[in-house]
Design an enzyme around this catalytic site. Structure first.
Site, short mmCIF file in Angstrom:
data_model
loop_
_atom_site.label_atom_id
_atom_site.label_comp_id
_atom_site.label_asym_id
_atom_site.label_seq_id
_atom_site.Cartn_x
_atom_site.Cartn_y
_atom_site.Cartn_z
CB SER A 130 2.33 9.32 3.36
OG SER A 130 3.48 9.23 3.25
CE LYS A 184 -0.75 7.47 3.37
NZ LYS A 184 -0.83 5.97 3.24
CG HIS A 187 1.87 8.18 -1.76
ND1 HIS A 187 2.34 7.02 -0.34
CD2 HIS A 187 2.79 8.92 -1.72
CE1 HIS A 187 3.21 7.50 -0.08
NE2 HIS A 187 3.60 8.64 -0.04
CG ASN A 188 0.61 3.89 0.61
OD1 ASN A 188 0.65 5.01 0.84
ND2 ASN A 188 -0.12 3.18 1.63
CD GLU A 191 4.99 3.33 0.59
OE1 GLU A 191 5.47 2.25 1.69
OE2 GLU A 191 4.76 4.26 1.26
#
Length: 476
Positions: A130, A184, A187-188, A191
């Site tokens: 990232s 990940k 995480h996105n 986001e």
């Protein structure tokens, strides 16, 4: 000539930047691209880093240039191209060699690839990276999934290139097979929610308070000096203050209001649903991007339905309302992170990963898109209470929610009455209100289900459950 410590396939923007980062940190790297011209051009433009780079024009030459067991980063378009590249590599590799997918892969594909390489004696790392182009070049946050042994082979290189937070490298081994790519993905998802909430606050300031892009930029700049300090708030200030070189108008006003997505946000929502964990703010953000992409339909609907018969938000104390917006964004942000951090333990139990929540928060503190001061507080909260059922019941965040959810309630109410869409902010508020209520309304749902005759229900007095429609024993 000494062999390279690691190899990289795929010299697009991300691959090139990651390769330069690896070389700059003193690691010799072999590089290969399907088109030879791209390899030659990359090497020609590497400048002072050329001595650390071994450009290769064939797969055979590339594999031979790497010290065994050979770690090879694959940095190409996710999906079938990765499988095809793996098949092309396999005949040239030896037992113990490591293929590393550093793209935005679906973690289920990573698990499949990990298992597929066991028979030939190879291994696979799914590595979430990232930070975008800038992070790849100067220090990303790195989430690794694979065998611990394979991680140890690449740990020195990854630690050297990762972003640093107070000298701590933002990289960690998180578990077997798909653990890194799953983290990940979440995480996105966070986001997506964070960006959507910022956009909704921007919409209130633009359409509700009729502020200019420059004025809104000043507001975000002030917020970035406080508890909302983060990369996303920082770049929001910058884009709002930037001018279009062609017209001189604010650049944000020249950009079409259609947001794209690459799939990771959608995957995070799907997996949350699969785990039975509510991630309503993330769901709202993904849905909002889908609605944004239907620009033609929205314009046609506005002509048919019109806008709500309310316009500018009228507030008696403008400064106090802007302070409410700041606190509302903080509260909603807590909700989004709490949801993401609730999905990860559920997946950890499902797949046997033992994901370390404090470590995940730590490696997101720098390098990644959602890096913020806020993550340091999450690290502390989960370090003190690693088994907490939810972030919002840890002492620090419970206090934060109590302090800010009133502002979130006022902002959502004002926006809704003003006809301004705030789906992610409203979802975060609904999440708080549902999670904190000891007696909810699902008893009606269970009663309805029982009426269909398909299910029983749990009684509050602990007596035997009634099964079937009311005619079987209960009066109407």
């Amino acid at each position: 000539m000494s062999q390279a410590e690691i190899g990289l396939i795929g010299l697009g923007v991300m691959g090139s930047n990651l390769a330069l980062n690896i070389a700059e940190k003193g690691n010799k790297i072999a590089v290969f691209n399907r088109t030879v011209d791209a390899t030659r051009r990359f090497y020609a433009e590497a400048g002072a880093l050329k001595d650390q780079i071994v450009p290769c024009e064939t797969i055979q030459e590339f594999v031979a240039a790497i010290r065994p067991p050979r770690p090879i980063i694959i940095m190409i378009k996710a999906g079938d191209p990765v499988d095809q590249q793996m098949e092309a590599l396999k005949p040239h590799l030896a037992k113990g060699d490591i293929m590393i997918d550093a793209g935005n892969a679906n973690f289920r594909d990573t698990m499949r690839r990990f298992d597929a390489l066991k028979d030939p004696g190879l291994t696979f790392i799914g590595m979430g990276v990232s930070g975008g182009e800038e992070g790849a070049r100067h220090g990303p946050s790195i989430m690794v999934g694979g065998t611990e042994e394979s991680y140890r082979r690449v740990e020195k290189v990854l630690t050297s290139i990762a972003a640093k937070y107070d000298s701590d490298p933002c990289v960690a081994w998180l578990g077997e097979n798909g653990a890194g790519h799953f983290v990940k993905t979440i995480h996105n998802g966070i986001e997506y929610a964070d960006m959507q909430m910022i956009a909704e606050i921007y919409g209130i300031l633009r359409d509700g308070l009729k502020m200019s892009a420059q004025e809104i930029g000043e507001v975000f700049g002030a917020w970035n000096k406080g508890r909302l300090n983060s990369y996303l708030i920082e770049i929001t200030e910058k884009v709002l203050k930037a001018a279009d070189p062609l017209t001189g108008n604010p650049i944000v006003d020249m950009i079409l209001d259609k947001a794209g997505q690459k799939g990771t946000g959608k995957w995070s929502v799907i997996e949350a649903q699969n785990m039975g964990v509510p991630a309503t703010a993330i769901e709202a953000a993904v849905a909002a991007r889908s609605i944004s992409s239907a620009k033609g339909e929205r314009e046609a609907a506005e002509k048919i339905l019109g806008l709500p018969p309310v316009g500018e938000i009228r507030v008696t104390d403008r400064d106090a309302f802007i302070k409410d917006l700041e606190n509302a964004l903080l509260a909603a942000k807590v909700g989004a992170y709490a949801q993401g951090f609730a999905v990860m333990p559920a997946a950890s139990n499902e797949f046997g990963w033992n994901l370390p929540m404090p470590t995940i928060a730590k490696i997101w503190r720098a390098g990644c898109i959602i890096r913020s001061q806020f993550l340091d507080e999450i690290t502390t909260a989960f370090t003190k209470a690693p088994d907490a059922a939810n972030l919002i019941v840890t002492p620090a965040f419970a206090a934060m929610v109590k302090e800010t959810d009133g502002a979130l309630r006022r902002v959502v109410s004002t926006a809704v009455l003003g006809g301004l869409p705030v789906p992610a902010l409203a979802s975060a508020l609904g999440y708080f209100d549902s999670y904190r209520r000891g007696r909810g309304t699902a008893n009606v749902i269970q009663a309805q289900r029982d009426f269909f005759g398909a299910h029983g229900f749990d009684r509050i007095d602990g007596a035997d459950s009634h099964h079937g429609p009311w005619g079987s024993g209960l009066s109407a």
